[in-house]
Motif scaffolding. Structure first.
Motif, mmCIF file in Angstrom:
data_model
loop_
_atom_site.group_PDB
_atom_site.id
_atom_site.type_symbol
_atom_site.label_atom_id
_atom_site.label_comp_id
_atom_site.label_asym_id
_atom_site.label_seq_id
_atom_site.Cartn_x
_atom_site.Cartn_y
_atom_site.Cartn_z
ATOM 1 N N ILE A 96 -36.955 2.273 -65.461
ATOM 2 C CA ILE A 96 -37.866 1.128 -65.554
ATOM 3 C C ILE A 96 -38.177 0.587 -64.164
ATOM 4 N N GLU A 97 -37.158 0.511 -63.320
ATOM 5 C CA GLU A 97 -37.314 -0.051 -61.976
ATOM 6 C C GLU A 97 -37.684 0.994 -60.928
ATOM 7 N N LYS A 98 -37.926 2.257 -61.394
ATOM 8 C CA LYS A 98 -38.320 3.349 -60.488
ATOM 9 C C LYS A 98 -37.278 3.583 -59.393
ATOM 10 N N HIS A 99 -36.036 3.634 -59.810
ATOM 11 C CA HIS A 99 -34.930 3.918 -58.888
ATOM 12 C C HIS A 99 -34.420 5.327 -59.168
ATOM 13 N N PRO A 100 -34.208 6.157 -58.130
ATOM 14 C CA PRO A 100 -33.770 7.544 -58.363
ATOM 15 C C PRO A 100 -32.342 7.617 -58.892
ATOM 16 N N LEU A 101 -32.205 7.950 -60.153
ATOM 17 C CA LEU A 101 -30.885 8.102 -60.772
ATOM 18 C C LEU A 101 -31.027 9.085 -61.930
ATOM 19 N N ARG A 153 -39.441 1.250 -73.582
ATOM 20 C CA ARG A 153 -40.329 2.285 -73.069
ATOM 21 C C ARG A 153 -40.003 2.543 -71.602
ATOM 22 N N PRO A 154 -39.000 3.364 -71.349
ATOM 23 C CA PRO A 154 -38.671 3.651 -69.950
ATOM 24 C C PRO A 154 -39.792 4.418 -69.274
ATOM 25 N N ALA A 155 -39.882 4.278 -67.984
ATOM 26 C CA ALA A 155 -40.902 4.994 -67.227
ATOM 27 C C ALA A 155 -40.623 6.487 -67.280
ATOM 28 N N ALA A 156 -41.551 7.251 -66.762
ATOM 29 C CA ALA A 156 -41.389 8.710 -66.733
ATOM 30 C C ALA A 156 -40.161 9.075 -65.898
ATOM 31 N N PRO A 157 -39.603 10.249 -66.138
ATOM 32 C CA PRO A 157 -38.447 10.684 -65.343
ATOM 33 C C PRO A 157 -38.754 10.627 -63.844
ATOM 34 N N PRO A 158 -37.730 10.485 -63.014
ATOM 35 C CA PRO A 158 -37.956 10.375 -61.570
ATOM 36 C C PRO A 158 -38.674 11.596 -61.008
ATOM 37 N N ARG A 159 -39.472 11.352 -59.982
ATOM 38 C CA ARG A 159 -40.221 12.433 -59.351
ATOM 39 C C ARG A 159 -39.457 12.972 -58.138
ATOM 40 N N PRO A 160 -39.792 14.163 -57.689
ATOM 41 C CA PRO A 160 -39.084 14.735 -56.535
ATOM 42 C C PRO A 160 -39.144 13.859 -55.286
ATOM 43 N N ALA A 215 -27.724 2.845 -70.445
ATOM 44 C CA ALA A 215 -28.471 1.654 -70.027
ATOM 45 C C ALA A 215 -28.784 1.700 -68.541
ATOM 46 N N ALA A 216 -27.851 2.242 -67.748
ATOM 47 C CA ALA A 216 -28.091 2.360 -66.304
ATOM 48 C C ALA A 216 -29.247 3.316 -66.024
ATOM 49 N N VAL A 217 -29.299 4.432 -66.752
ATOM 50 C CA VAL A 217 -30.386 5.406 -66.558
ATOM 51 C C VAL A 217 -31.724 4.802 -66.966
ATOM 52 N N ILE A 218 -31.756 4.116 -68.099
ATOM 53 C CA ILE A 218 -33.009 3.498 -68.565
ATOM 54 C C ILE A 218 -33.466 2.431 -67.583
ATOM 55 N N ALA A 219 -32.537 1.596 -67.119
ATOM 56 C CA ALA A 219 -32.890 0.544 -66.159
ATOM 57 C C ALA A 219 -33.419 1.144 -64.860
ATOM 58 N N ALA A 220 -32.806 2.243 -64.420
ATOM 59 C CA ALA A 220 -33.263 2.899 -63.193
ATOM 60 C C ALA A 220 -34.676 3.439 -63.348
ATOM 61 N N THR A 237 -31.638 -5.498 -64.952
ATOM 62 C CA THR A 237 -32.293 -4.864 -66.097
ATOM 63 C C THR A 237 -31.266 -4.210 -67.010
ATOM 64 N N MET A 238 -30.268 -3.552 -66.427
ATOM 65 C CA MET A 238 -29.213 -2.925 -67.219
ATOM 66 C C MET A 238 -28.452 -3.966 -68.025
ATOM 67 N N ALA A 239 -28.141 -5.113 -67.406
ATOM 68 C CA ALA A 239 -27.413 -6.175 -68.105
ATOM 69 C C ALA A 239 -28.234 -6.741 -69.267
ATOM 70 N N ARG A 240 -29.541 -6.874 -69.076
ATOM 71 C CA ARG A 240 -30.401 -7.385 -70.168
ATOM 72 C C ARG A 240 -30.428 -6.404 -71.340
ATOM 73 N N ILE A 241 -30.467 -5.107 -71.044
ATOM 74 C CA ILE A 241 -30.438 -4.100 -72.108
ATOM 75 C C ILE A 241 -29.128 -4.174 -72.882
ATOM 76 N N LEU A 242 -28.012 -4.310 -72.162
ATOM 77 C CA LEU A 242 -26.705 -4.385 -72.821
ATOM 78 C C LEU A 242 -26.563 -5.654 -73.649
ATOM 79 N N ARG A 243 -27.146 -6.750 -73.205
ATOM 80 C CA ARG A 243 -27.121 -7.985 -74.006
ATOM 81 C C ARG A 243 -27.848 -7.787 -75.329
ATOM 82 N N GLN A 244 -28.982 -7.096 -75.278
ATOM 83 C CA GLN A 244 -29.721 -6.827 -76.514
ATOM 84 C C GLN A 244 -28.919 -5.916 -77.437
ATOM 85 N N LEU A 245 -28.236 -4.923 -76.860
ATOM 86 C CA LEU A 245 -27.389 -4.042 -77.667
ATOM 87 C C LEU A 245 -26.235 -4.813 -78.286
#
Length: 294
Positions: free
Chosen positions: A161-166, A196-203, A154-159, A128-136
């Motif tokens: 989107i994919e619901k990864h804690p970062l 449209r990134p997902a909401a910030p990570p939850r606890p 891009a790493a934060v946005i991708a995380a 996902t991060m690589a796709r965002i950077l390609r668009q940029l």
């Protein structure tokens, strides 16, 4: 049917005595030479390999398409020996054609792959991060002096989107960039690409990592997860650092289950002060009724 009950269609000789399998796989009657069964279709390769690298290189099936490589992994590589001058010229020509006009994109994706490795991102987040950077890259806003902060954003946005804690702070610290610059790049990406990134990570997303660092039992992790879930469902987590709330939940759970870790050790797992853990700890004990059965 078993060959013990069959006879040769040509001479009638019993196959259990005269059937013979040739090296090429054909079954013949050794008495008259009649071919009883043709060789089966060989579905395997016609080449041999003796190690994993050789097997991967000779395979006719490539890896799935990936955005992390400039040509999406579609390149056919030619391997030539040193003595084969003509083949080596072909390899050099192919390398030039492969990178022609894409050297900047290659450099950006190489930096992105290194950043993903430092952040220990799973493959789905890296893609996902690589796709965002390609668009940029296609928009033309990436420059030599801002690539690092856009990669971090891009790493934060991708995380997200994919619901990864970062978190933004962890990303800036690991990659060695200014957090404010990352925030500016983050806002620019969201505005420019209409992401449209997902909401910030939850606890809850940080509880397992913190519990692992503190080496507490699964019971402590389960109880801490319940505290973190309650904080979110009651709205007490709104506007507060999710990592700090997760750490405070683990701290309280470790006390209740007699596996106490001191506040300073808990704070060090997320690089904050013990005062932060103390304040978030009070958010839990002041708002929830906790009954301990002895």
């Amino acid at each position: 049917m078993s060959s013990n009950t069959l006879v040769c269609p040509n001479c009638g000789a019993p196959l259990r005595l005269y059937a013979h399998r040739l090296p090429d796989g054909r079954l013949v009657c050794s008495k008259c030479g009649y071919v009883i069964e043709e060789s089966p279709i060989d579905l395997g390769p016609e080449w041999r390999s003796f190690n994993e690298e050789d097997r991967a290189r000779r395979s006719r099936v490539g890896a799935p398409l990936t955005a992390r490589i400039h040509d999406q992994g579609l390149t056919t590589y030619i391997y030539a020996k040193r003595t084969e001058l003509r083949a080596r010229k072909l390899v050099a020509l192919q390398a030039n054609l492969r990178s022609h006009g894409q050297k900047k994109l290659i450099s950006i994706l190489q930096e992105a792959n290194r950043a993903a490795s430092k952040l220990r991102l799973p493959s789905r987040v890296s893609e996902t991060m690589a796709r965002i950077l390609r668009q940029l890259y296609n928009t033309g806003i990436l420059r030599k002096n801002n690539i690092s902060e856009y990669i971090a954003a891009a790493a934060v946005i991708a995380a997200r989107i994919e619901k990864h804690p970062l978190t933004m702070r962890d990303t800036a610290e690991v990659l060695g960039v200014n957090e404010q610059d990352v925030w500016r790049a983050y806002r620019r990406i969201v505005t420019k690409l209409r992401v449209r990134p997902a909401a910030p990570p939850r606890p809850q997303m940080f509880v397992s990592r913190i519990a692992s660092k503190l080496n507490v039992s699964g019971e402590v992790e389960t109880l801490a997860m319940r505290f973190a879930t309650l904080l979110v469902s009651t709205g007490l987590a709104q506007g507060k650092p999710p990592e700090a709330l997760a750490a405070a939940s683990v701290y309280l759970a470790s006390i209740l289950l007699d596996q106490k870790r001191n506040q300073l050790a808990v704070a060090r797992t997320i690089n904050v002060t013990d005062a932060t853990i103390r304040n978030r700890y009070r958010d839990i004990v002041d708002n929830f009724y906790i009954e301990v059965r002895l």
